[in-house]
Design a protein around this motif. Structure first.
Motif, PDB file in Angstrom:
ATOM      1  N   GLU A  41       0.813  -1.214   0.000  1.00  0.00           N
ATOM      2  CA  GLU A  41       0.000   0.000   0.000  1.00  0.00           C
ATOM      3  C   GLU A  41       0.850   1.268   0.000  1.00  0.00           C
ATOM      4  N   GLY A  97      -0.190   9.739   4.362  1.00  0.00           N
ATOM      5  CA  GLY A  97      -0.249   8.623   3.436  1.00  0.00           C
ATOM      6  C   GLY A  97       0.114   7.294   4.063  1.00  0.00           C
ATOM      7  N   ILE A 139      -0.069   3.841   6.494  1.00  0.00           N
ATOM      8  CA  ILE A 139      -1.058   2.766   6.499  1.00  0.00           C
ATOM      9  C   ILE A 139      -1.232   2.186   7.898  1.00  0.00           C
ATOM     10  N   GLU A 153     -14.938  -0.634  10.736  1.00  0.00           N
ATOM     11  CA  GLU A 153     -14.727   0.115   9.495  1.00  0.00           C
ATOM     12  C   GLU A 153     -15.303   1.521   9.627  1.00  0.00           C
ATOM     13  N   ARG A 204     -13.329   5.319   9.534  1.00  0.00           N
ATOM     14  CA  ARG A 204     -13.717   6.459   8.703  1.00  0.00           C
ATOM     15  C   ARG A 204     -14.011   7.682   9.572  1.00  0.00           C
ATOM     16  N   CYS A 234      -8.862   7.170   5.396  1.00  0.00           N
ATOM     17  CA  CYS A 234      -9.431   6.955   4.079  1.00  0.00           C
ATOM     18  C   CYS A 234      -8.986   5.592   3.561  1.00  0.00           C
ATOM     19  N   ARG A 235      -9.479   5.211   2.391  1.00  0.00           N
ATOM     20  CA  ARG A 235      -9.122   3.924   1.753  1.00  0.00           C
ATOM     21  C   ARG A 235      -9.339   2.755   2.722  1.00  0.00           C
ATOM     22  N   VAL A 236     -10.430   2.801   3.453  1.00  0.00           N
ATOM     23  CA  VAL A 236     -10.744   1.748   4.425  1.00  0.00           C
ATOM     24  C   VAL A 236     -11.245   0.510   3.696  1.00  0.00           C
ATOM     25  N   ARG A 237     -10.679  -0.648   4.047  1.00  0.00           N
ATOM     26  CA  ARG A 237     -11.148  -1.898   3.457  1.00  0.00           C
ATOM     27  C   ARG A 237     -10.818  -3.053   4.404  1.00  0.00           C
ATOM     28  N   ALA A 294      -6.481   0.858   6.533  1.00  0.00           N
ATOM     29  CA  ALA A 294      -6.901   2.250   6.420  1.00  0.00           C
ATOM     30  C   ALA A 294      -5.673   3.112   6.231  1.00  0.00           C
ATOM     31  N   ALA A 295      -5.843   4.260   5.622  1.00  0.00           N
ATOM     32  CA  ALA A 295      -4.715   5.164   5.349  1.00  0.00           C
ATOM     33  C   ALA A 295      -4.955   6.532   5.958  1.00  0.00           C
ATOM     34  N   PRO A 304      -4.803  10.316   5.323  1.00  0.00           N
ATOM     35  CA  PRO A 304      -4.776  11.104   4.095  1.00  0.00           C
ATOM     36  C   PRO A 304      -3.403  11.744   3.878  1.00  0.00           C
TER      37      PRO A 304
END
Length: 236
Positions: A66, A188, A190, A203, A207, A212-215, A232-233, A235
């Motif tokens: 990532e 940026g 992780i 999850e 947020r 961001c980029r949560v999965r 998750a990242a 920003p």
């Protein structure tokens, strides 16, 4: 001919043997051997064993993926466990410093001089590796307050955000704990959190904490339901 009994190695029979049992500030920690494999039990709760490890390795591998081409990223591993995440990190030359935070002195001893050293000895000898005996929740808050930044936080101290080993671990998954994780990450960076089961609630918490980029990725295991890793990242 001698009638003396021939000693039987428990590893050959598959029976479970308690290698060491210790009482610590957070309760009881037990190292057991089941056949050829070791397992760690904390306060009667199974944490992990040496039989597989693919999800613990993916926790670190996917976090690095990532990060893309980031040069020599710094990694914080929360929880030493049986050492799979540390070994995975040490095998990858792209990582810079590798900091492992573990609060149980017994687990640190089992890796430094005990039975688990056969698994993690080479990784511990890596000059990038630093072991820190500390509570992860406190360490993350202190790191964030001091302006210390990591490119990746890979956390594996519980069976998941909804299934903590001790009550005080819940602070890591609280709004304040997640805010500290976010603050301890470089832009940026992780956050990767291991779990024995998915959590839609978590999850949402990620947020709400500004990630961001949560999965959530599922990792098949030899038996039972898949493990998962929440990503998750911060920003950029």
């Amino acid at each position: 001919m001698s009638n003396a009994a021939i000693p039987v190695d428990p590893a050959d029979t598959g029976q479970t043997v308690t290698v060491e049992r210790r009482e610590g500030p957070h309760g009881e920690v037990v190292l057991r051997r089941r056949g050829p494999h070791f397992e760690i039990i904390a306060n009667g709760c199974f944490l992990m064993d040496t039989s597989d490890g693919r999800s613990e390795r993916l926790l670190v591998r996917a976090a690095l993926d990532e990060l893309g081409e980031r040069h020599r990223p710094g990694l914080l591993i929360g929880g030493l466990g049986v050492g799979f995440s540390l070994v995975e990190a040490a095998h990858e030359s792209r990582w810079g410093r590798i900091t492992v935070v573990e609060r149980e002195a017994a687990i640190l001893d089992w890796h430094r001089t005990g039975p688990l050293s056969a698994l993690s000895g080479e990784a511990l000898a890596d000059t990038r590796t630093e072991l820190v005996e500390a509570d992860l929740v406190e360490y993350v808050h202190e790191a964030a307050a001091a302006g210390q930044r990591f490119d990746a936080l890979c956390l594996d101290i519980d069976n998941g955000p909804d299934w903590t080993v001790t009550d005080d671990n819940t602070g890591l998954y609280s709004p304040a704990g997640l805010a500290a994780c976010r603050a301890a990450l470089a832009p940026g960076g992780i956050l990767a959190v291991w779990s024995a089961q998915p959590s839609e609630r978590f999850e949402g918490c990620l947020r709400n904490a500004g990630f961001c980029r949560v999965r959530t990725d599922e990792i098949p295991v030899a038996r039972g339901v898949p493990d998962v890793v929440h990503f998750a990242a911060r920003p950029a």
